[in-house]
Design a protein around this motif. Structure first.
Motif, PDB file in Angstrom:
ATOM      1  N   UNK A 154     112.661  73.690  10.782  1.00 18.60           N
ATOM      2  CA  UNK A 154     113.758  73.629  11.741  1.00 18.60           C
ATOM      3  C   UNK A 154     113.481  74.598  12.889  1.00 18.60           C
ATOM      4  N   UNK A 155     113.916  74.274  14.117  1.00 17.64           N
ATOM      5  CA  UNK A 155     113.679  75.168  15.245  1.00 17.64           C
ATOM      6  C   UNK A 155     114.179  76.591  15.025  1.00 17.64           C
ATOM      7  N   UNK A 156     115.276  76.751  14.287  1.00 18.30           N
ATOM      8  CA  UNK A 156     115.802  78.098  14.052  1.00 18.30           C
ATOM      9  C   UNK A 156     114.882  78.946  13.187  1.00 18.30           C
ATOM     10  N   UNK A 157     113.872  78.307  12.581  1.00 16.75           N
ATOM     11  CA  UNK A 157     112.892  79.030  11.776  1.00 16.75           C
ATOM     12  C   UNK A 157     111.595  79.265  12.549  1.00 16.75           C
ATOM     13  N   UNK A 158     111.666  79.187  13.871  1.00 15.93           N
ATOM     14  CA  UNK A 158     110.512  79.401  14.741  1.00 15.93           C
ATOM     15  C   UNK A 158     110.760  80.614  15.629  1.00 15.93           C
ATOM     16  N   UNK A 159     109.757  81.467  15.750  1.00 16.95           N
ATOM     17  CA  UNK A 159     109.814  82.608  16.665  1.00 16.95           C
ATOM     18  C   UNK A 159     109.022  82.266  17.921  1.00 16.95           C
ATOM     19  N   UNK A 208     111.756  83.667  33.030  1.00 12.44           N
ATOM     20  CA  UNK A 208     112.112  84.149  31.692  1.00 12.44           C
ATOM     21  C   UNK A 208     113.507  83.679  31.288  1.00 12.44           C
ATOM     22  N   UNK A 209     114.454  83.731  32.214  1.00 12.53           N
ATOM     23  CA  UNK A 209     115.805  83.250  31.903  1.00 12.53           C
ATOM     24  C   UNK A 209     115.784  81.753  31.620  1.00 12.53           C
ATOM     25  N   UNK A 210     115.040  81.004  32.430  1.00 15.12           N
ATOM     26  CA  UNK A 210     114.973  79.557  32.247  1.00 15.12           C
ATOM     27  C   UNK A 210     114.349  79.196  30.899  1.00 15.12           C
ATOM     28  N   UNK A 211     113.279  79.897  30.521  1.00 13.37           N
ATOM     29  CA  UNK A 211     112.635  79.629  29.246  1.00 13.37           C
ATOM     30  C   UNK A 211     113.538  80.013  28.079  1.00 13.37           C
ATOM     31  N   UNK A 212     114.163  81.175  28.170  1.00 11.45           N
ATOM     32  CA  UNK A 212     115.035  81.617  27.082  1.00 11.45           C
ATOM     33  C   UNK A 212     116.218  80.677  26.910  1.00 11.45           C
ATOM     34  N   UNK A 213     116.774  80.199  28.015  1.00 10.38           N
ATOM     35  CA  UNK A 213     117.886  79.262  27.950  1.00 10.38           C
ATOM     36  C   UNK A 213     117.468  77.965  27.274  1.00 10.38           C
ATOM     37  N   UNK A 214     116.278  77.482  27.624  1.00  9.00           N
ATOM     38  CA  UNK A 214     115.760  76.258  27.016  1.00  9.00           C
ATOM     39  C   UNK A 214     115.552  76.445  25.517  1.00  9.00           C
ATOM     40  N   UNK A 215     114.909  77.533  25.131  1.00  8.37           N
ATOM     41  CA  UNK A 215     114.639  77.786  23.721  1.00  8.37           C
ATOM     42  C   UNK A 215     115.931  77.955  22.920  1.00  8.37           C
ATOM     43  N   UNK A 217     118.782  76.617  23.577  1.00  9.70           N
ATOM     44  CA  UNK A 217     119.434  75.317  23.451  1.00  9.70           C
ATOM     45  C   UNK A 217     118.816  74.483  22.333  1.00  9.70           C
ATOM     46  N   UNK A 218     117.575  74.800  21.971  1.00  8.07           N
ATOM     47  CA  UNK A 218     116.892  74.097  20.876  1.00  8.07           C
ATOM     48  C   UNK A 218     117.236  74.686  19.517  1.00  8.07           C
ATOM     49  N   UNK A 219     117.946  75.822  19.510  1.00  9.55           N
ATOM     50  CA  UNK A 219     118.312  76.471  18.257  1.00  9.55           C
ATOM     51  C   UNK A 219     117.453  77.655  17.904  1.00  9.55           C
TER      52      UNK A 219
END
Length: 259
Positions: A154-159, A208-215, A217-219
């Motif tokens: 699951x995405x929440x198990x990804x760093x 960095x904000x755009x990437x963090x927001x995207x990630x 949103x994926x969980x």
């Protein structure tokens, strides 16, 4: 061999088997304006110097990195695709693997490298994420490919670790970039784009904000890195926006079989 003080290691909570680092421009033999450790063969540098630099890098790795033909797109190189297309660099802007000692690599000089690792340490990924890739969905495609390799992941198990990119005080963009992310529906657009006073249609953008927001949103909640600026940190990083003729540094990740 690249000494430890000439590379940047991610600060993230991942299994001990996950090895990763980002090279800098320090330590190679390339001549100006590609000095010193240029790893990009398509930057205009002497190919012999680049191959020497790559050999220096290779001495620190368990295998030759999987070099991609990066085109600012969203295609992901997977183990299955690499088997079916083994002649020359694979045209893609991200790669994933679950094979120990297979080294993933992306080259950058302002665009953002993003590295990924699963909590179990069985799947990893690397993405080349400039504004085109970010707005096009390269991070989403990389996460999707990782989850395909490990169906119960699951995405929440990804760093995720966001490596050196052009910073928010230096990345000037126009309306086309703003519209690309507005059309994607990202919630952080207003935070990520600062209008430049007196210059209509011009903004300072924060990758960095755009990437963090995207990630997010994926969980994905385990997101580290950021805070670099390739444009202003000339001693450590190449920057295409700053210099035009310049080299490329690499961000690399692999699953070690020795741990």
């Amino acid at each position: 061999m690249i000494s430890p003080n000439k590379k940047i290691e991610p600060s993230w909570a991942v299994p001990r088997s996950i090895m990763a680092f980002c090279s800098t421009r320090v330590g190679g033999i390339s001549k100006p304006p590609f000095d010193d450790l240029n790893l990009g063969l398509n930057a205009g540098d002497d190919p012999a110097d680049v191959m020497h630099n790559r050999a220096l890098l290779r001495s620190t790795l368990p295998s030759e990195p999987i070099w991609l033909k990066q085109i600012h797109g969203v295609r992901v190189s997977t183990p299955a695709l690499r088997i079916s297309c083994s002649d020359g660099p694979f045209e893609a802007d991200a790669s994933v693997t679950n094979i120990p000692n297979e080294v993933l690599a992306v080259l950058t000089a302002d665009c953002m490298p993003v590295l990924f690792a699963s909590k179990r340490g069985d799947v990893i990924g690397a993405a080349h994420a400039g504004w085109r890739g970010l707005s096009g969905g390269v991070l989403e495609r990389t996460i999707e490919a990782m989850c395909t390799l490990s169906p119960d992941l699951n995405p929440q198990d990804i760093s995720a670790w966001m490596g050196p990119a052009i910073g928010p005080t230096a990345f000037e963009v126009g309306d086309d970039v703003l519209e690309a992310f507005s059309g994607k529906g990202q919630s952080a657009v207003s935070q990520a784009f600062t209008p430049i006073i007196g210059r209509p249609g011009k903004y300072l953008a924060n990758l960095y904000i755009l990437a963090q927001d995207c990630l997010s949103s994926l969980g994905i909640t385990q997101i580290t890195g950021g805070g670099f600026c390739t444009f202003t940190d000339q001693e450590r990083f190449f920057s295409y926006r700053r210099d035009k003729a310049t080299g490329r540094f690499a961000s690399l990740i692999w699953i070690s079989s020795d741990v």
